[in-house]
Design an enzyme around this catalytic site. Sequence first.
Site, PDB file in Angstrom:
ATOM      1  CG  HIS A  18     -88.142  -5.583  56.400  1.00  0.00           C
ATOM      2  ND1 HIS A  18     -89.039  -6.557  56.802  1.00  0.00           N
ATOM      3  CD2 HIS A  18     -86.940  -5.970  56.897  1.00  0.00           C
ATOM      4  CE1 HIS A  18     -88.405  -7.475  57.515  1.00  0.00           C
ATOM      5  NE2 HIS A  18     -87.127  -7.156  57.579  1.00  0.00           N
ATOM      6  CD  GLU A  54     -87.197  -5.314  64.377  1.00  0.00           C
ATOM      7  OE1 GLU A  54     -86.370  -6.174  64.041  1.00  0.00           O
ATOM      8  OE2 GLU A  54     -88.398  -5.359  64.063  1.00  0.00           O
ATOM      9  CD  GLN A  65     -85.868  -5.373  60.267  1.00  0.00           C
ATOM     10  OE1 GLN A  65     -85.127  -6.019  59.535  1.00  0.00           O
ATOM     11  NE2 GLN A  65     -86.830  -5.925  60.971  1.00  0.00           N
ATOM     12  CG  HIS A  89     -82.272  -8.793  56.599  1.00  0.00           C
ATOM     13  ND1 HIS A  89     -81.839  -8.210  57.770  1.00  0.00           N
ATOM     14  CD2 HIS A  89     -83.620  -8.682  56.616  1.00  0.00           C
ATOM     15  CE1 HIS A  89     -82.876  -7.779  58.470  1.00  0.00           C
ATOM     16  NE2 HIS A  89     -83.982  -8.047  57.786  1.00  0.00           N
ATOM     17  CD  GLU A 139     -86.864 -10.800  58.306  1.00  0.00           C
ATOM     18  OE1 GLU A 139     -86.031  -9.887  58.176  1.00  0.00           O
ATOM     19  OE2 GLU A 139     -87.779 -10.774  59.142  1.00  0.00           O
TER      20      GLU A 139
HETATM   21 CO    CO Z   1     -85.758  -7.992  58.872  1.00  0.00          CO
END
Ligand code: CO
Length: 145
Positions: A18, A54, A65, A89, A139
């Site tokens: 994501h 989220e 996300q 991210h 991530e």
């Molecule tokens: Co994330």
Amino acid sequence: MVPASGTLDPMQLVNVDHVGIAVHDLDAAIDSYRELFGVEPIRRETVEDQGVDEAMIPLGGSFVQLLAPLRDDTPVGRFLAARGEGLHHVAYAVADLPAALSHLEEHGADLIDRTPRVGGGGHQIAFVHPKTVGGTLIELVALGD
Ligand code: CO
């Protein structure tokens, strides 16, 4: 199509799981994605550990996300104060998250998480500091978890 985890190098990046986008107002961002792009979140949750609300919007094999901070004194709250809304991210799936983290540490990466922690959806995740490569917060998500 993601290959079976047993056939992969433990630290190999398998796909983009994501992209995380920091927003001030989660409801407004969800509405915009629905109205502009015709997509709908499949999951919305509060992740206390990361200080965020989220929403996960599926797009083919990956997700957008949307992240809104629970408070100003959270990583996403500080990100918004410093930079405003935007890409926060990129999350990659790996076959073996602990092995990937060991490999990264051996190769001098600046790990925010040396061991996996539980992220949204109950997935095992870990963050790698943006100064490690490309100025991007990375991530890692355990594949198929
Ligand atoms: Co994330």
